[in-house]
Design an enzyme around this catalytic site. Structure first.
Site, short mmCIF file in Angstrom:
data_model
loop_
_atom_site.label_atom_id
_atom_site.label_comp_id
_atom_site.label_asym_id
_atom_site.label_seq_id
_atom_site.Cartn_x
_atom_site.Cartn_y
_atom_site.Cartn_z
N ALA A 110 24.60 5.91 24.19
CA ALA A 110 25.97 5.41 24.08
C ALA A 110 26.72 6.30 23.08
O ALA A 110 26.10 7.04 22.30
CB ALA A 110 26.00 3.96 23.62
N PHE A 111 28.04 6.21 23.10
CA PHE A 111 28.84 7.08 22.22
C PHE A 111 28.57 6.80 20.75
O PHE A 111 28.88 7.61 19.88
CB PHE A 111 30.34 6.92 22.53
N LYS A 112 27.99 5.64 20.45
CA LYS A 112 27.71 5.30 19.05
C LYS A 112 26.84 6.36 18.38
O LYS A 112 26.88 6.52 17.16
CB LYS A 112 27.00 3.94 18.97
N ASP A 113 26.04 7.07 19.20
CA ASP A 113 25.18 8.12 18.62
C ASP A 113 25.99 9.21 17.93
O ASP A 113 25.51 9.83 16.99
CB ASP A 113 24.33 8.76 19.72
N LEU A 116 26.57 7.63 14.50
CA LEU A 116 25.48 7.01 13.75
C LEU A 116 24.31 7.94 13.48
O LEU A 116 23.63 7.78 12.46
CB LEU A 116 25.04 5.72 14.44
#
Ligand SMILES: *Cc1c(COP(=O)(O)O)cnc(C)c1O
Length: 465
Positions: A110-113, A116
């Site tokens: 997911a784009f959260k990577d 994060l």
């Protein structure tokens, strides 16, 4: 560069202090006191940079010497080394001047990577330097948790406690969190919905005396400034691939907590020509109602097939309002009190300024499933449910066909097999090879009630670092 609170009641803080905490003590969110400005010719000169080189250009002014340039460069390279596509964020064409920016090639899909993996490295570097340890506490609607756990699993100075709503995240999402076996990783499945988890985290940040030995909490939710900062980069990246900055580009963003799209807003404020920013929501449509009708009343949260957008109160909207209200912290504190009692109204002038850049659209499960089916049939391209909502909004809102319209693909479809199968896809979409054995791995998590004492004593009993 100094960082100030959106509610105006806190002395300015340094970059390091801001990334190591959560909300400001007055309840606001930290933002830079002024934004870096990039000229047209400077942005033009970045056309041939790699993603990592571009990230260094865009983020350096925010870090502003808190980390030596060579170290920052090393942290960025380390953070994107685990991405599985050489371009990090590739573009795929789906129609005339219509593009998908794939942000799901990181380790947890997911784009959260993007933010994060970097935040984990940034915190570890900073804590090592300061000889400090922190406890991370975060709420997740599914994707933040796995990305944060992946980003922090090798950090010696961090214990991380992630709360997810019990039985309300997809099985792939849950397993991505609960199968990481490391002593400093703690998964809590809490009875309630995402907002209940978020409220639990907020209450704990507000009074941290439950932590032993004077430990402090740090946030990995998008209230952490470093997350927003890292997400600004891919707006520049996408634009530069499509003729920017000479050509203005538009973006449609599947929106939950308003962090991702707020990063796009900052990109425009820093000099990147963006024509439209489209706020795409599912049936939990408070932001769409707010922008289109000035209606910010809260309604009961509905569980949807795009669970990462099942959010009622979007924390980062406050950061936008702070900017639109000319950094008037008092006005924001008043508005947020109104929002809490359920009757926030924006002034007409603020609303019309916002509408010059932002449009909004609501796409429910039915429309989303149809678009996944059509896009698969017509283009042989499988959308995840969040991205499908973004694409539906892009098509509904775009002002013209000449400006490239980019939908941010926020997750890989394999994370959300239910939606994809409802769209007629014959099987579970295949997980990338590094996750092929996900369903065989052993899980570890603790189920707790929505009860402050229970959650806090679990945390204080389980700190290892
Ligand atoms: C987190 C998430 C969103 C929402 O992003 P915000 O920054 O919270 O607006 C959308 N789609 C997916 C897949 C997500 O994981």
């Amino acid at each position: 560069m100094k960082y100030i609170s959106t509610r105006g009641g806190v002395a300015p803080k340094s970059f390091e202090d801001v990334i190591l905490t959560g909300l400001a003590p007055d309840g606001g969110l930290f933002v830079p006191d002024q934004l870096p400005q990039f000229s047209h010719s400077e942005i033009s000169s970045w056309k041939d940079l790699s993603y990592q080189e571009l990230a260094l250009k865009v983020m350096s002014p925010f870090v502003d010497g808190a980390i030596p340039q060579v170290e920052l460069k090393r942290l960025i390279e380390k953070s994107y080394a685990s991405f599985r596509h050489s371009e990090i964020a590739p573009l795929v064409k789906t129609g005339k001047n219509e593009w998908i920016l794939e942000l799901f090639h990181g380790p947890t899909l997911a784009f959260k990577d993007f933010a994060l993996q970097f935040l984990g490295n940034l915190l570890d570097y900073t804590l090592e330097k300061r000889q400090e340890k922190v406890v991370i506490m975060g709420a997740t609607s599914g994707d933040t948790g796995s990305a944060a756990i992946e980003g922090c699993r090798r950090c010696d100075n961090i214990d991380i406690f992630i709360l997810h709503p019990y039985q309300r995240v997809s099985e792939v999402q849950r397993r991505q969190m609960t199968t990481v076996q490391a002593d400093n990783i703690h998964n809590i499945a809490m009875h309630g919905n995402f907002d209940d988890c978020q409220n639990m985290v907020k209450a704990s940040f507000a009074d941290q005396l439950f932590l032993p030995g004077g430990r402090q909490l740090a946030a990995v939710n998008s209230i952490n400034w470093a997350r927003i900062m890292a997400q600004i980069v891919y707006y520049f990246w996408g634009s530069l691939r499509l003729g920017g900055p000479d050509q203005a580009v538009s973006f449609s963003v599947p929106t939950g907590n308003f962090g991702d799209i707020f990063a796009g807003y900052l990109a425009t404020k820093m000099g990147l020509p963006i024509k439209q920013l489209v706020i795409a929501t599912n049936q939990n449509d408070i932001l769409h109602r707010c922008i289109s009708e000035n209606d910010h009343t809260t309604r009961p949260l509905e569980q949807s097939l795009a669970p990462s957008m099942d959010i009622m109160i979007s924390s980062n909207f406050e950061r936008l309002l702070f900017d639109l209200y000319d950094h008037d912290g008092k006005a924001i504190a008043d508005l947020m009190a109104d929002a809490k009692s359920g009757d926030m109204r924006l002034s007409e002038s603020v609303l019309s300024t916002a509408r010059q850049l932002f449009s909004s659209y609501r796409c429910d499960d039915k429309g989303m499933v149809e678009l996944i089916r059509d896009t698969y049939q017509d283009h042989d391209y499988l959308l995840d449910p969040h991205t499908a909502i973004g694409l539906a909004a892009a098509r509904a809102c775009r002002a013209d066909l000449e400006t490239p319209m980019v939908t941010l693909a926020t997750a890989h479809p394999a994370k959300f097999p239910d939606a994809v199968k409802q769209a007629g896809y014959p099987s579970d979409p295949e997980l990338p090879s590094h996750m092929a054995d996900l369903f065989e791995r052993e899980e570890k998590f603790t189920v707790l009630d929505n009860d402050l004492l229970a959650v806090q004593s679990f945390i204080s009993d389980n700190i290892t670092a």
